[in-house]
Scaffold this motif. Structure first.
Motif, short mmCIF file in Angstrom:
data_model
loop_
_atom_site.label_atom_id
_atom_site.label_comp_id
_atom_site.label_asym_id
_atom_site.label_seq_id
_atom_site.Cartn_x
_atom_site.Cartn_y
_atom_site.Cartn_z
N ARG A 299 16.84 6.45 -4.68
CA ARG A 299 17.13 8.00 -4.72
C ARG A 299 15.80 8.68 -5.96
N ASP A 300 15.22 7.73 -6.72
CA ASP A 300 14.32 8.00 -7.86
C ASP A 300 12.95 7.90 -7.19
N GLY A 301 12.79 7.62 -5.77
CA GLY A 301 11.38 7.37 -5.25
C GLY A 301 10.94 5.89 -5.07
N GLN A 302 11.71 4.90 -5.88
CA GLN A 302 11.15 3.66 -6.12
C GLN A 302 11.65 2.80 -5.01
N PRO A 303 10.79 1.60 -4.37
CA PRO A 303 11.33 0.77 -3.55
C PRO A 303 11.88 -0.41 -4.32
N LEU A 304 12.56 -1.37 -3.56
CA LEU A 304 13.23 -2.55 -4.15
C LEU A 304 12.26 -3.29 -4.74
N GLU A 305 12.40 -3.67 -5.99
CA GLU A 305 11.67 -4.37 -6.90
C GLU A 305 11.80 -5.89 -7.12
N THR A 306 13.01 -6.27 -7.18
CA THR A 306 13.36 -7.64 -7.35
C THR A 306 14.02 -8.35 -6.07
N ASP A 307 13.74 -9.78 -6.31
CA ASP A 307 14.21 -10.68 -5.19
C ASP A 307 15.96 -10.52 -5.31
N GLY A 308 16.42 -10.23 -6.40
CA GLY A 308 17.70 -10.36 -6.70
C GLY A 308 18.45 -8.89 -5.94
N GLU A 309 17.84 -7.96 -6.20
CA GLU A 309 18.16 -6.57 -5.39
C GLU A 309 18.05 -6.73 -3.80
N ARG A 310 16.82 -7.35 -3.30
CA ARG A 310 16.71 -7.61 -1.97
C ARG A 310 17.65 -8.44 -1.37
N GLU A 311 18.31 -9.48 -2.01
CA GLU A 311 19.30 -10.45 -1.49
C GLU A 311 20.57 -9.59 -1.72
N ARG A 312 20.89 -8.88 -2.62
CA ARG A 312 22.21 -8.17 -2.57
C ARG A 312 22.38 -7.04 -1.48
N LEU A 313 20.99 -6.59 -1.16
CA LEU A 313 21.23 -5.60 0.06
C LEU A 313 21.31 -6.36 1.35
N ASP B 5 0.98 -1.28 -0.04
CA ASP B 5 -0.07 -0.03 0.18
C ASP B 5 0.74 1.42 -0.03
N ASN B 6 2.30 1.07 0.26
CA ASN B 6 3.14 2.31 0.27
C ASN B 6 4.27 1.79 -0.46
N ASP B 7 4.74 2.87 -0.99
CA ASP B 7 5.82 2.64 -2.15
C ASP B 7 7.19 2.95 -1.30
N TYR B 8 7.44 2.01 -0.27
CA TYR B 8 8.77 2.00 0.35
C TYR B 8 9.03 0.36 0.76
N SER B 9 10.33 0.21 1.00
CA SER B 9 10.75 -1.04 1.63
C SER B 9 11.06 -1.03 3.21
N VAL B 10 10.77 -2.08 3.62
CA VAL B 10 11.06 -2.38 5.12
C VAL B 10 12.48 -2.97 5.30
N VAL B 11 13.42 -2.76 6.03
CA VAL B 11 14.51 -3.16 6.32
C VAL B 11 14.72 -3.29 7.83
N ILE B 12 14.53 -4.47 8.42
CA ILE B 12 14.76 -5.13 9.84
C ILE B 12 16.14 -5.63 10.10
N ILE B 13 16.73 -5.09 10.90
CA ILE B 13 18.23 -5.68 11.29
C ILE B 13 18.24 -5.94 12.64
N ARG B 14 18.58 -7.18 13.13
CA ARG B 14 18.82 -7.87 14.24
C ARG B 14 20.38 -8.09 14.63
N SER B 15 21.07 -7.58 15.42
CA SER B 15 22.62 -7.92 15.57
C SER B 15 22.87 -7.44 16.95
N LYS B 16 24.03 -8.22 17.31
CA LYS B 16 24.64 -7.70 18.59
C LYS B 16 25.02 -6.22 18.67
N ASP B 17 24.72 -5.56 19.51
CA ASP B 17 25.00 -4.13 19.61
C ASP B 17 26.51 -3.99 19.73
N ARG B 18 27.05 -2.75 19.15
CA ARG B 18 28.44 -2.36 19.27
C ARG B 18 28.60 -1.18 18.89
N PRO B 19 29.71 -0.47 19.03
CA PRO B 19 29.79 1.17 18.47
C PRO B 19 29.78 1.14 16.95
#
Length: 362
Positions: free
Chosen positions: A240-254, A181-195
């Motif tokens: 930067r052009d306002g588009q979300p991630l479109e392909t599985d390949g792009e998501r995997e690379r990110l 419903d919105n033109d954006y992608s959600v990125v969730i990162i879980r990691s051990k905290d560090r500086p």
């Protein structure tokens, strides 16, 4: 409006007005905030010359590099060395050993570049090594991230892959979803905290061409939970052009790139701190001693201020395991017990970590 709840390195409230004034001044200065790879603080320096090195990780690499620089009449005043996924990247600031100023002679710089490039290429059959000489001042952490990202250190070679069980335990968790419903992608990162965890991940997103419109970070406890996502109003990333991630390949690379950015910033190994008077050839001598005792560097930081050096080395033995306490005692005898301090003890590193690299830049 952005809101940050921060503490000092010990987890305490920051009350030092000098520190608070510095933070205010940096945040209000637009020139201190790089917005893209091309604009990362390209300021000329007359005080030193910067050497950019990138190549395959191997035992004794930094020892060899520092020896060559010493033989060429260079003094290493500052530097950082990172190793990750069979690759080594380094930024080294040098001055002329006689004048203490930057080196500008093109013939001398060309000879220096050629010799260093030969060192990097001698064990680099599958991927190109890189040696660059520049007179610019950049943010070193950002610069090293960009070097390794462009080198595709996030691609794991076949012999370097872990079992699925080990990989799951060691890697940070990165998830990317698209809200239809919105033109954006959600990125969730879980990691051990560090500086610098937030810095590393946000800069990676920006360097890859994404815009972070909003974010929520929860770093309570040992795990850091980072949520970077968006909508037209809050919490989202886009191109930067306002588009979300479109392909599985792009998501995997990110996802791979974010995992690599997090892992690059982890200092693995026993921490050694060297504080002593500066002299030409100091780094060459110290790294040679570490190498002679069978230790390899996983990370190093070199700092010179007012004729004093404050160097930090993270070391392991050749198998990537914790260092024997007797070895450390012998090294301290060779370098100087009052100059070389051990932060933690070899016994603190009781759990060997599966190696990312079969060799290290010792």
């Amino acid at each position: 409006m952005d809101v940050f709840n921060v503490t000092d390195q010990h987890g305490n409230k920051i009350e030092d007005e000098v520190v608070l004034d510095y933070i205010r001044n940096v945040l209000v200065s637009e020139s201190s905030i790089p917005v893209s790879t091309e604009s990362t603080g390209l300021n000329p320096s007359t005080e030193h010359t910067t050497i950019e090195l990138l190549g395959s990780d191997r035992p004794g690499l930094i020892s060899d590099v520092s020896a060559v620089l010493t033989d060429l009449g260079c003094n290493i005043v500052n530097g950082e060395v990172w190793t990750h996924n069979t690759r080594a990247a380094s930024l080294i600031q040098i001055t002329d050993a006689d004048t203490g100023s930057a080196i500008s002679d093109p013939i001398r710089l060309s000879n220096l570049k050629e010799l260093l490039n030969n060192l990097l290429n001698c064990n680099d059959e599958s991927r190109n090594a890189k040696t660059m000489v520049c007179h610019e001042v950049r943010h070193p952490t950002r610069w090293l991230h960009q070097m390794m990202l462009n080198d595709r250190d996030y691609d794991c070679s076949d012999h370097d892959k872990l079992s699925d069980q080990d990989e799951e335990k060691r890697l940070p968790t990165v998830e990317i979803d698209k809200w239809r419903d919105n033109d954006y992608s959600v990125v969730i990162i879980r990691s051990k905290d560090r500086p610098k965890l937030l810095f590393d991940t946000v800069c990676t997103l920006i360097d890859m061409g994404y815009v972070v419109f909003h974010g929520n970070v929860d770093a309570e406890g040992p795990e850091a939970y980072q949520l970077m996502y968006g909508s037209s109003k809050e919490y989202y990333i886009r191109h930067r052009d306002g588009q979300p991630l479109e392909t599985d390949g792009e998501r995997e690379r990110l996802m791979k790139c974010l995992r690599a950015a997090i892992r690059r910033g982890v200092s693995e190994g026993l921490r050694l701190e060297l504080c002593t008077a500066d002299r030409v050839g100091l780094l060459s001598d110290v790294t040679r001693i570490l190498r002679e005792y069978g230790l390899t560097l996983t990370r190093a930081e070199v700092t010179t201020d007012g004729g004093k050096v404050a160097n930090t080395f993270y070391v392991r033995n050749a198998l990537g395991c914790p260092v024997d306490s007797r070895t450390i005692d012998s090294i301290r005898e060779s370098i100087g017990k009052s100059e070389l301090k051990v932060k933690g003890s070899p016994e603190d590193e009781i759990r060997p970590v599966a190696q990312e690299s079969p060799t290290r830049a010792g």
